[in-house]
Each structure stands twice: as C-alpha cells, then as structure tokens.
Design a protein around this motif. Structure first.
Motif, PDB file in Angstrom:
ATOM      1  N   ARG A 184      31.729  36.487  49.471  1.00  0.00           N
ATOM      2  CA  ARG A 184      32.447  37.150  50.565  1.00  0.00           C
ATOM      3  C   ARG A 184      33.900  36.707  50.696  1.00  0.00           C
ATOM      4  O   ARG A 184      34.751  37.472  51.144  1.00  0.00           O
ATOM      5  N   ARG A 185      34.196  35.478  50.321  1.00  0.00           N
ATOM      6  CA  ARG A 185      35.569  34.981  50.499  1.00  0.00           C
ATOM      7  C   ARG A 185      36.512  35.472  49.407  1.00  0.00           C
ATOM      8  O   ARG A 185      37.728  35.371  49.536  1.00  0.00           O
ATOM      9  N   LYS A 186      35.929  35.985  48.336  1.00  0.00           N
ATOM     10  CA  LYS A 186      36.769  36.473  47.237  1.00  0.00           C
ATOM     11  C   LYS A 186      37.226  37.903  47.502  1.00  0.00           C
ATOM     12  O   LYS A 186      36.591  38.655  48.235  1.00  0.00           O
ATOM     13  N   THR A 187      38.317  38.274  46.864  1.00  0.00           N
ATOM     14  CA  THR A 187      38.814  39.634  47.025  1.00  0.00           C
ATOM     15  C   THR A 187      37.895  40.611  46.310  1.00  0.00           C
ATOM     16  O   THR A 187      37.113  40.234  45.427  1.00  0.00           O
ATOM     17  N   LEU A 188      38.044  41.854  46.680  1.00  0.00           N
ATOM     18  CA  LEU A 188      37.259  42.918  46.059  1.00  0.00           C
ATOM     19  C   LEU A 188      37.503  42.938  44.548  1.00  0.00           C
ATOM     20  O   LEU A 188      36.567  43.017  43.754  1.00  0.00           O
ATOM     21  N   ARG A 189      38.768  42.824  44.166  1.00  0.00           N
ATOM     22  CA  ARG A 189      39.121  42.849  42.736  1.00  0.00           C
ATOM     23  C   ARG A 189      38.417  41.727  41.959  1.00  0.00           C
ATOM     24  O   ARG A 189      37.852  41.943  40.891  1.00  0.00           O
ATOM     25  N   ASN A 190      38.439  40.519  42.523  1.00  0.00           N
ATOM     26  CA  ASN A 190      37.821  39.378  41.831  1.00  0.00           C
ATOM     27  C   ASN A 190      36.315  39.554  41.668  1.00  0.00           C
ATOM     28  O   ASN A 190      35.757  39.269  40.601  1.00  0.00           O
ATOM     29  N   ASN A 191      35.654  40.027  42.722  1.00  0.00           N
ATOM     30  CA  ASN A 191      34.204  40.246  42.634  1.00  0.00           C
ATOM     31  C   ASN A 191      33.864  41.321  41.612  1.00  0.00           C
ATOM     32  O   ASN A 191      32.905  41.178  40.840  1.00  0.00           O
ATOM     33  N   LEU A 192      34.643  42.396  41.592  1.00  0.00           N
ATOM     34  CA  LEU A 192      34.370  43.491  40.649  1.00  0.00           C
ATOM     35  C   LEU A 192      34.672  43.069  39.211  1.00  0.00           C
ATOM     36  O   LEU A 192      33.936  43.427  38.284  1.00  0.00           O
ATOM     37  N   ASN A 193      35.740  42.302  39.034  1.00  0.00           N
ATOM     38  CA  ASN A 193      36.058  41.791  37.689  1.00  0.00           C
ATOM     39  C   ASN A 193      34.932  40.903  37.167  1.00  0.00           C
ATOM     40  O   ASN A 193      34.549  40.991  35.986  1.00  0.00           O
TER      41      ASN A 193
END
Length: 284
Positions: free
Chosen positions: A234-243
């Motif tokens: 949850r603390r990570k950005t959307l981009r980081n999680n999707l990557n």
C-alpha cells in the motif's frame, strides 16, 4: 412466547440444550430483537418473497425473517443446533432448515425449485467471522438472483466492504464488493448485543445487488488481478506495484498514459472506474 432474541430467552434455550457457543464456528447468539428488526427492515422483504439465511444459530434472526417472508431457507452446519431450531421455530411453517455447508450447496436448484413461487429472493445472515468473505463473495460472484444481501458482520470487515477511495479501509475487498453491489452500513452493533459477547464490534451492512456491474471491463479476471497487484504494498506507488507485478516498465508506462492515471498515485486513491480503464489498457 417471548422472542428468541432476548437475553432471558436465549439463556433459557442455551441452558435447556446445554449449548456452548463454538469458537471454531464463530458462534455468538444475538440478543437484541430491535436491532434484528432493523436489519430485516433493510432487506426489503415482503410476504410474497423468499429469503436465504446463512447460520441461523438458535433462530433469532430466522424468527424475524419468518414473520415477514413467504419462505425462509436457512443453512446451519452445526448438527447440535438442529433440534434447537426444530423447537424454537416450531410455530413457523414457512421455515426450511438445511443441514448443509452453504459454500457447498447447490443454489441453482434452490432457486429453480424452492423459490419458484415467490416474487423476489433476498439473503441475510449473522455471519461467522471466519467465513464472512467467502460467503459474501459466493452471493456476489455467482450473480445469484437476489435483490439484497443484509448481514451482521465484524465492524472492521464491514468498514472495508463499504469504504470509499482515499480512506484507510479502502482496498481490493472494497472494490470487489462494490463491483457487484451498492454497499451501505446500516448500524453499529456493540458486543453486548450478543451472548456470549465477542471481543470485537459488529455492523449491519446491506448490499443492493447491481443489475449491471459498476464498470464494464474486457477481462474480469485480469481486472481483479490488476487490483490485487496494485494494493500489494500500500505504501508504494501504483507504478512501482504494477512494475513489480508485470516486470514490464514500458507496458506499465504506456497503459498509465492511455488511461490518464498518474503512476505516482497510490492504489487507494483510484476509483473502481479508474481501475477498469487501467486494467483494460494493461491488457490490450
């Protein structure tokens, strides 16, 4: 005779049958008839309708449903409670107790045969905390022909199911529920409304089943995978999680651009419609 959902009557039934609430089955007997009446009010039930109940216990909610509905089918997995229910609900000839695991029951046949003579079907239950989500998702994911689902559940789970974007409780479970239904928290329920008292607060929550899903997506399975991946950390950005999920930065960047979503946002800020756009862009 006094209603089942009172401390005096419940205590009398428990003592007569030497019942001990099973923690393994999440059993807590409701002893507040007023709250149960409020719960039934929000189902929308009429005397022409049928209702499915999960986990009738000693029959407190079942009794209230039977007063309003044409037919009640209640699933009880605990064999000890069958003679109790035969006794407590003996004056209601519109109640059918099924000694079955609701999660394994053939509901197609129930709707086809047992509810062929009712106008609409509703669902309700004082759900065991340990199987709340599987029961709810069975009703929702299988697109069962019910109008509303009104349940008594742990407050923390209820908050998550009804949560809106940009709140702490909002997550993949919120979106999964709201994809299929409009959710509304009806009332808080304190521990003293039960016997024995649980260690948590509860809520009554109603799901009004959508005629059409909240968003149309090209691939439903991929849509939910995308949501789970987006909330993975949850603390990570959307981009980081999707990557991390796809291992393809170019594909993620392109999809974020096409769906006009800032990859620096966190998943909890996205609406269900934005997740729909994003999933379709990633999967095109």
């Amino acid at each position: 005779m006094k209603e089942i959902a009172t401390p005096t009557r419940t205590k009398e039934i428990v003592e007569r049958y030497n019942l001990k609430a099973k923690k393994s089955l999440g059993q807590n007997f409701m002893v507040d008839a007023q709250l149960l009446g409020k719960m039934v009010d929000h189902t929308g039930l009429t005397e022409r309708d049928g209702v499915i109940e999960v986990g009738p216990g000693i029959g407190a909610l079942t009794e209230q449903l039977a007063k309003r509905a044409k037919k009640v089918i209640a699933y009880e997995i605990d064999q000890r409670l069958l003679p109790v229910l035969d006794d407590t609900l003996s004056s209601y000839d519109n109640v059918d107790i099924r000694h079955e695991d609701f999660l394994k029951s053939d509901l197609t046949q129930v709707f086809k045969k047992d509810f062929s003579d009712v106008d609409n079907v509703y669902a309700a239950g004082n759900l065991p905390y340990y199987v709340t989500t599987p029961i709810l998702m069975r009703f929702l994911e299988e697109r069962l022909p019910i109008e509303t689902l009104t349940v008594l559940i742990q407050k923390e789970v209820g908050d998550r199911l009804a949560a809106k974007p940009s709140t702490k409780a909002y997550g993949s479970l919120s979106i999964a529920a709201q994809y299929y239904a409009e959710t509304e928290v009806i009332s808080a329920v304190p521990p003293q409304a039960f016997m024995p008292r649980p260690n948590v607060d509860s809520s009554i929550i109603t799901f009004r089943i959508r005629k059409e899903k909240a968003v149309q997506v090209n691939d439903e399975a991929f849509f939910f995978k995308c949501i789970r991946a987006s909330f993975a950390q949850r603390r990570k950005t959307l981009r980081n999680n999707l990557n991390h999920w796809l291992g393809d930065k170019e594909r993620v960047t392109e999809a974020l651009g096409r769906s006009e979503i800032d990859g620096a946002r966190r998943a909890e800020t996205l609406s269900i419609q934005e997740f729909g756009k994003l999933a379709d862009a990633l999967n095109s």
